[in-house]
Design an enzyme around this catalytic site. Structure first.
Site, PDB file in Angstrom:
ATOM      1  N   HIS A 189      -1.775   1.084  14.849  1.00 61.73           N
ATOM      2  CA  HIS A 189      -2.937   0.197  14.746  1.00 61.73           C
ATOM      3  C   HIS A 189      -3.426  -0.285  16.105  1.00 61.73           C
ATOM      4  O   HIS A 189      -4.593  -0.598  16.274  1.00 61.73           O
ATOM      5  CB  HIS A 189      -2.647  -0.953  13.784  1.00 61.73           C
ATOM      6  CG  HIS A 189      -2.705  -0.498  12.361  1.00 61.73           C
ATOM      7  ND1 HIS A 189      -1.590  -0.102  11.669  1.00 61.73           N
ATOM      8  CD2 HIS A 189      -3.757  -0.284  11.534  1.00 61.73           C
ATOM      9  CE1 HIS A 189      -1.956   0.298  10.458  1.00 61.73           C
ATOM     10  NE2 HIS A 189      -3.261   0.201  10.345  1.00 61.73           N
ATOM     11  N   GLU A 432      -4.863   7.067  -0.308  1.00 57.08           N
ATOM     12  CA  GLU A 432      -4.082   7.340   0.909  1.00 57.08           C
ATOM     13  C   GLU A 432      -2.631   7.703   0.605  1.00 57.08           C
ATOM     14  O   GLU A 432      -1.838   7.923   1.514  1.00 57.08           O
ATOM     15  CB  GLU A 432      -4.147   6.150   1.874  1.00 57.08           C
ATOM     16  CG  GLU A 432      -3.792   4.808   1.270  1.00 57.08           C
ATOM     17  CD  GLU A 432      -3.991   3.638   2.234  1.00 57.08           C
ATOM     18  OE1 GLU A 432      -4.156   3.856   3.439  1.00 57.08           O
ATOM     19  OE2 GLU A 432      -3.972   2.485   1.756  1.00 57.08           O
ATOM     20  N   ASP A 456      -3.042   7.368   6.585  1.00 55.55           N
ATOM     21  CA  ASP A 456      -1.813   7.331   5.806  1.00 55.55           C
ATOM     22  C   ASP A 456      -1.641   8.608   4.996  1.00 55.55           C
ATOM     23  O   ASP A 456      -0.541   9.114   4.863  1.00 55.55           O
ATOM     24  CB  ASP A 456      -1.813   6.113   4.870  1.00 55.55           C
ATOM     25  CG  ASP A 456      -1.376   4.865   5.616  1.00 55.55           C
ATOM     26  OD1 ASP A 456      -0.373   4.947   6.342  1.00 55.55           O
ATOM     27  OD2 ASP A 456      -2.048   3.834   5.494  1.00 55.55           O
ATOM     28  N   CYS A 503     -12.572   6.727   5.206  1.00 58.29           N
ATOM     29  CA  CYS A 503     -12.502   5.683   6.231  1.00 58.29           C
ATOM     30  C   CYS A 503     -11.323   5.856   7.186  1.00 58.29           C
ATOM     31  O   CYS A 503     -11.108   5.034   8.053  1.00 58.29           O
ATOM     32  CB  CYS A 503     -12.468   4.299   5.590  1.00 58.29           C
ATOM     33  SG  CYS A 503     -10.965   3.985   4.646  1.00 58.29           S
TER      34      CYS A 503
HETATM   35  C1  PEP Z   1      -5.906   4.938   6.517  1.00 56.66           C
HETATM   36  O1  PEP Z   1      -4.718   4.893   6.173  1.00 56.66           O
HETATM   37  O2  PEP Z   1      -6.524   5.987   6.736  1.00 56.66           O
HETATM   38  C2  PEP Z   1      -6.665   3.680   6.701  1.00 56.66           C
HETATM   39  C3  PEP Z   1      -7.952   3.699   6.934  1.00 56.66           C
HETATM   40  O3  PEP Z   1      -5.961   2.520   6.654  1.00 56.66           O
HETATM   41  P1  PEP Z   1      -5.045   1.960   7.842  1.00 56.66           P
HETATM   42  O4  PEP Z   1      -5.271   2.836   9.050  1.00 56.66           O
HETATM   43  O5  PEP Z   1      -5.448   0.543   8.064  1.00 56.66           O
HETATM   44  O6  PEP Z   1      -3.666   2.092   7.293  1.00 56.66           O
HETATM   45 MG    MG Z   2      -3.864   3.081   5.387  1.00 60.13          MG
END
Ligand code: PEP
Ligand code: MG
Length: 578
Positions: A189, A432, A456, A503
């Site tokens: 992140h 995901e 994910d 996303c």
């Molecule tokens: C993902 O897992 O692609 C996602 C958009 O969520 P995060 O990256 O916050 O886990």
């Molecule tokens: Mg995710």
């Protein structure tokens, strides 16, 4: 040259600021004392110096990142004046004839252990503060080297062993030219946030146990290739200054596209929204022409604070985002902690596999009051624009139904209080987890929309931890299995007649444009920094040709061949930026 992993693209050149390690060792020699008065004088001198230092840091933080973030140092100043903490230190010196540094160390250990034993998140948080202040005091008593924050007039490249998303959230992008961390992968992140803020980042440095850089060293970091050059030659400086300036020019060229619609040469329209985790990123997204917010990662609202945010506090932030989005939709994802996202005041138990553990919707359904509070705040904000709710990490129908039950309770409470909200608010889920893909047809009957979280999904499908730099080379978003999973999800959504978007980070990868066109996915949400590049690609793409390329990729058996094919398509068909 040091090889690492590309965290966020771009070249940065500047002086390093190494985030200090905040633990001090006591020297081995005997530390008992005979002259008590002298020892007390040393202690008081240490306290005075620490106080001055905290005040200076607070001032610097205030100027760079604002008063909100700098208020943490008020708590630190209060500890230095805390009579209980101080009398514990004095008592050890006085009664046990121990040196000031030994007394401070023992007092820190005493309070930290005591607070840690309490089942009270607030007190655990205080233990961290005491440790921080105690270490500062120890540093002065031991005569350890000064740590000065970089001045606000001098932008720097931040170098750290590890950087948490919350630490990164505090940085002012105007002063951080680049970031280097020893630990962390491409979809950590911190890396996602660095990309959102447009800060080049290299992480996961190869073979490095200790940081190979000191504060003041000149660094070149190449976020595209994941390389770091320490005190480079003049020739290298010239070369990379040229590249950096060229990148700057490209950015300026792209900026012109902010107001243009995202449409292919043959008229297929795409909706390009932004992923945000803070209002800072929202502003960046709007400058880059985002059509709404496709993913609001709300967990960052819960970080860097002593307790959970109240409904009122959350409502204010959601309302602000919804109003700034000016009628475009805002998809608010409910809390997704666990994995690599932690809250200081709510320590999660240590797990062998945190990404497979107590995370996201699993926590929300376990702590229903907390979940209901968040849903209430989102519902209240829904009257100010077009809000959608999204649940993360869904793997079964039961989870959706249980979450909706909490939502209904929140609605009922608001009804009783006569508070308005959007009664037709749309509910969606992140796709995901592989199980969700396989039962996408069943899940589609329960919700208004899907949003594919490729970050994910890729780690779960390929069994490749998104944080582990040792296996980063196995993290393949263009793996044939992923392409099949994307198709299964898109087909299920189309058959059920519900909306679908993507996303995960793959949405912001311009190479993937043909895949979305072929799958009939017309909603993408991405890091604000990717918006203009993907739009530029769309504007220079003929959808019919792109679909044919994507179709040919579905019969390929290797990720590398698929990537090569998609890159070749860009080379052949699209106008390049200079
Ligand atoms: C993902 O897992 O692609 C996602 C958009 O969520 P995060 O990256 O916050 O886990
Ligand atoms: Mg995710």
């Amino acid at each position: 040259m040091i090889q690492g992993i590309s965290g966020a693209a771009g070249v940065a050149i500047g002086k390093a600021f190494v985030l200090p390690s905040w633990e001090w060792d006591l020297p081995d020699q005997k530390m008992d004392v005979v002259d008590l008065a002298k020892e007390f004088e040393r202690l008081y001198e240490g306290i005075r110096t620490s106080r001055n230092e905290i005040e200076t840091i607070k001032q610097e933080f205030n100027e760079v990142v604002g008063p909100e973030e700098s208020s943490i140092f008020d708590a630190h100043l209060a500890i230095l004046e805390d009579p209980v903490f101080m009398s514990e230190i004095q008592g050890i010196i006085e009664r046990q004839y121990k040196a000031a540094e030994v007394a401070v160390k023992e007092a820190i250990d005493h309070f930290v252990t005591m607070f840690d034993l309490l089942d009270d998140e607030y007190m655990k948080e205080r233990a961290l503060d005491i440790k921080d202040v105690g270490n500062r005091l120890l540093k002065h008593l031991l005569g350890a080297p000064e740590i000065t924050l970089p001045s606000d007039t001098q932008p720097y490249i931040l170098v750290a062993k590890e950087l948490s998303p919350s630490q990164l959230a505090h940085l002012n992008p105007n002063y951080v030219l680049g970031i280097v961390t020893l630990i962390g992968g491409k979809t950590s992140h911190s890396a996602i946030m660095a990309r959102a803020l447009g800060i080049p980042m290299v992480s996961g440095l190869e073979n490095s146990v200790n940081l190979p850089v000191q504060t003041g060293d000149t660094l070149i970091i190449n976020g595209d290739e994941g390389t770091v050059y320490v005190n480079p030659s003049e020739k290298m400086m010239e070369k990379y200054t040229r590249i950096r300036n060229q990148q700057q020019r490209k950015k300026e060229q792209l900026q012109v596209l902010a107001e243009v619609d995202a449409v292919t040469k043959d008229g297929t329209i795409m909706n390009l929204a932004a992923n945000i985790s803070s209002t800072k990123e929202l502003e960046m997204a709007l400058r880059h022409g985002a059509k709404g917010v496709g993913l609001f990662r709300t967990e960052f609202l819960y970080m860097d604070r002593p307790t959970f945010p109240t409904i009122e506090e959350q409502y204010e932030v959601y309302r602000h985002v919804v109003e700034r989005a000016g009628g475009q939709s805002v998809v608010i994802r409910t809390l997704d902690i666990g994995g690599d996202k932690q809250l200081d005041y709510f320590p999660l138990a240590e797990e062998d596999n945190p990404f497979l553990g107590y995370r996201a919707i699993r926590i929300s359904l376990d702590l229903k009051d907390l979940f209901k509070a968040q849903l209430t705040a989102i519902l209240r904000a829904s009257v100010h624009g077009k809000v959608k709710i999204m649940y993360p990490m869904i793997s079964s129908i039961d989870e959706i139904r249980e979450a909706n039950q909490v939502l209904r309770e929140a609605m009922k409470d608001l009804d009783q209080q006569g508070i308005a909200y959007d009664k037709d608010i749309q509910i969606g889920i992140m796709i995901e987890v592989p199980a969700a893909v396989v039962i996408a047809d069943l899940l589609a009957a329960e919700v208004d929309f899907f949003s594919i979280g490729t970050n994910d999904l890729v780690q779960y499908v390929l069994a490749v931890d998104r944080m582990n730099e040792q296996i980063a080379h196995l993290y393949h978003p263009f793996h044939p299995s992923i392409l099949r999973m994307l198709k299964m999800t898109a087909d299920a959504a189309h058959t059920a007649g519900i909306d679908i978007s993507v996303c995960g980070e793959l949405a912001g990868d311009e190479r993937a444009v043909p895949i979305w066109l072929e799958l009939g996915i017309h909603n993408l949400s991405m890091s604000p920094q990717s918006l203009l590049r993907v739009k530029h690609r769309l504007l220079n793409t003929c959808a019919e040709d792109a679909k044919a390329v994507a179709k040919s990729c579905t019969s390929m058996s290797k990720s590398h061949d698929i990537e090569a094919k998609l890159e070749e398509f860009i080379e052949e068909n699209a106008e390049r930026l200079n």
